[in-house]
Scaffold this motif. Structure first.
Motif, PDB file in Angstrom:
ATOM      1  N   ILE A  70     -46.801-104.289  32.236  1.00 20.36           N
ATOM      2  CA  ILE A  70     -48.352-104.129  32.001  1.00 20.36           C
ATOM      3  C   ILE A  70     -48.617-104.280  30.519  1.00 20.36           C
ATOM      4  O   ILE A  70     -49.859-104.780  30.149  1.00 20.36           O
ATOM      5  CB  ILE A  70     -48.565-102.594  32.578  1.00 20.36           C
ATOM      6  CG1 ILE A  70     -48.355-102.563  33.936  1.00 20.36           C
ATOM      7  CG2 ILE A  70     -49.770-102.196  32.091  1.00 20.36           C
ATOM      8  CD1 ILE A  70     -48.368-100.936  34.659  1.00 20.36           C
ATOM      9  N   THR A  74     -51.595-106.861  29.624  1.00 22.92           N
ATOM     10  CA  THR A  74     -52.727-106.309  28.688  1.00 22.92           C
ATOM     11  C   THR A  74     -52.862-107.010  27.409  1.00 22.92           C
ATOM     12  O   THR A  74     -54.439-107.467  26.977  1.00 22.92           O
ATOM     13  CB  THR A  74     -52.760-104.702  28.523  1.00 22.92           C
ATOM     14  OG1 THR A  74     -52.473-104.020  29.557  1.00 22.92           O
ATOM     15  CG2 THR A  74     -53.543-104.264  27.445  1.00 22.92           C
ATOM     16  N   ALA A 120     -51.624 -95.606  40.392  1.00 23.04           N
ATOM     17  CA  ALA A 120     -52.347 -95.643  39.096  1.00 23.04           C
ATOM     18  C   ALA A 120     -52.284 -96.902  38.508  1.00 23.04           C
ATOM     19  O   ALA A 120     -53.091 -97.642  37.726  1.00 23.04           O
ATOM     20  CB  ALA A 120     -51.928 -94.576  38.200  1.00 23.04           C
ATOM     21  N   SER A 121     -51.026 -97.586  38.616  1.00 23.96           N
ATOM     22  CA  SER A 121     -50.680 -98.922  37.949  1.00 23.96           C
ATOM     23  C   SER A 121     -51.296 -99.997  38.457  1.00 23.96           C
ATOM     24  O   SER A 121     -52.001-100.670  37.912  1.00 23.96           O
ATOM     25  CB  SER A 121     -49.328 -99.109  37.885  1.00 23.96           C
ATOM     26  OG  SER A 121     -48.508 -97.916  37.221  1.00 23.96           O
ATOM     27  N   GLU A 123     -54.316 -99.754  40.091  1.00 28.23           N
ATOM     28  CA  GLU A 123     -55.782 -99.607  39.584  1.00 28.23           C
ATOM     29  C   GLU A 123     -55.771-100.234  38.286  1.00 28.23           C
ATOM     30  O   GLU A 123     -56.883-101.092  37.850  1.00 28.23           O
ATOM     31  CB  GLU A 123     -56.217 -98.267  39.693  1.00 28.23           C
ATOM     32  CG  GLU A 123     -56.353 -97.836  41.096  1.00 28.23           C
ATOM     33  CD  GLU A 123     -56.673 -96.121  41.156  1.00 28.23           C
ATOM     34  OE1 GLU A 123     -56.439 -95.673  39.997  1.00 28.23           O
ATOM     35  OE2 GLU A 123     -56.536 -95.863  42.286  1.00 28.23           O
ATOM     36  N   LYS A 124     -54.784-100.087  37.406  1.00 27.31           N
ATOM     37  CA  LYS A 124     -54.957-100.456  35.888  1.00 27.31           C
ATOM     38  C   LYS A 124     -54.924-102.113  35.994  1.00 27.31           C
ATOM     39  O   LYS A 124     -55.695-102.879  35.330  1.00 27.31           O
ATOM     40  CB  LYS A 124     -53.859 -99.998  35.186  1.00 27.31           C
ATOM     41  CG  LYS A 124     -53.707-100.203  33.677  1.00 27.31           C
ATOM     42  CD  LYS A 124     -52.787 -99.689  32.884  1.00 27.31           C
ATOM     43  CE  LYS A 124     -52.261 -98.417  32.966  1.00 27.31           C
ATOM     44  NZ  LYS A 124     -51.009 -98.013  32.477  1.00 27.31           N
TER      45      LYS A 124
END
Length: 135
Positions: A70, A74, A120-121, A123-124
């Motif tokens: 991630i 990013t 949550a991950s 969605e991120k």
């Protein structure tokens, strides 16, 4: 002789100006380096806050690897590097396979943590993908 006095004074002035400019550049570089260090610390802190601890070592190792993915994702989105972005497909596929294997090993509280973390991950990651494609 008068010309040599003026020349020496000019050289002294130029040396003083160069030293002042160098000092300003060093200070600006130090300030920028400090800002970068603070940004990295904030990113790490934010990432760690949302990462649960799992009792199963394999699950925890996977989550740590996924967090690194991630972070790389990013960074690539922020740099707008489409070539590097395309290169993440293999890593994402490998992580997906590994997640399927690990999911069978989850029990009790770890299963709930896993579900919450992966939701949550996801969605991120979806928000990052949307940001990348919107560029």
């Amino acid at each position: 002789m008068f010309v040599s006095v003026i020349s020496c004074k000019d050289a002294a002035d130029k040396t003083k100006e160069a030293a002042e400019t160098a000092e300003e550049v060093v200070e600006e570089t130090a300030d920028k380096a400090k800002e970068v260090v603070e940004e990295v610390a904030e990113t790490v802190e934010t990432a760690v806050e949302g990462v649960p601890n799992f009792s199963n070592e394999k699950v925890q190792a996977y989550v740590n690897k996924y967090e690194a993915y991630i972070a790389e994702y990013t960074k690539i989105v922020e740099s707008k590097d489409m070539t590097a972005f395309a290169g993440l497909a293999t890593k994402g596929s490998e992580l997906g396979k590994e997640a399927s294997e690990i999911a069978g090993e989850l029990t009790g509280e770890d299963a709930k943590k896993w579900t919450d973390y992966m939701t949550a991950s996801s969605e991120k990651m979806a928000a990052l993908a949307q940001k990348m494609t919107a560029q």
